[in-house]
Design an enzyme around this catalytic site. Sequence first.
Site, short mmCIF file in Angstrom:
data_model
loop_
_atom_site.label_atom_id
_atom_site.label_comp_id
_atom_site.label_asym_id
_atom_site.label_seq_id
_atom_site.Cartn_x
_atom_site.Cartn_y
_atom_site.Cartn_z
N CYS A 47 0.99 -1.39 -0.10
CA CYS A 47 -0.07 0.01 -0.14
C CYS A 47 0.92 1.13 -0.01
O CYS A 47 1.98 1.41 0.86
CB CYS A 47 -0.72 -0.21 1.30
SG CYS A 47 -1.86 1.47 1.40
N PRO A 48 0.47 2.30 -0.83
CA PRO A 48 -0.34 2.31 -1.82
C PRO A 48 -0.16 2.11 -3.12
O PRO A 48 -1.12 2.25 -3.81
CB PRO A 48 -0.89 4.16 -1.66
CG PRO A 48 0.60 4.50 -1.63
CD PRO A 48 1.42 3.52 -0.70
#
Length: 78
Positions: A17-18
């Site tokens: 993430c992200p």
Amino acid sequence: MHGEKTAGVYDLKGLNCPLPVLRARKRLAGMPAGALLWAETTDPLAAIDIPAFCQEDGHRLVRTERTATGHRFLIERG
């Protein structure tokens, strides 16, 4: 569902993430509306992030599958 087998596969495994969402967003932006894309991830947070991204960006999450190492998401470009 028709088209699932012909959908492209985007390998996002190993990204955290992200990055899976950012890369999926960029790939989908270059696709025509209605196109299908399988996004394959290993990041556990993708199970939350990818559905939220689809809802926010107007894409349809057609299917979610667990895999041995993570998840697969079939996304229809909105």
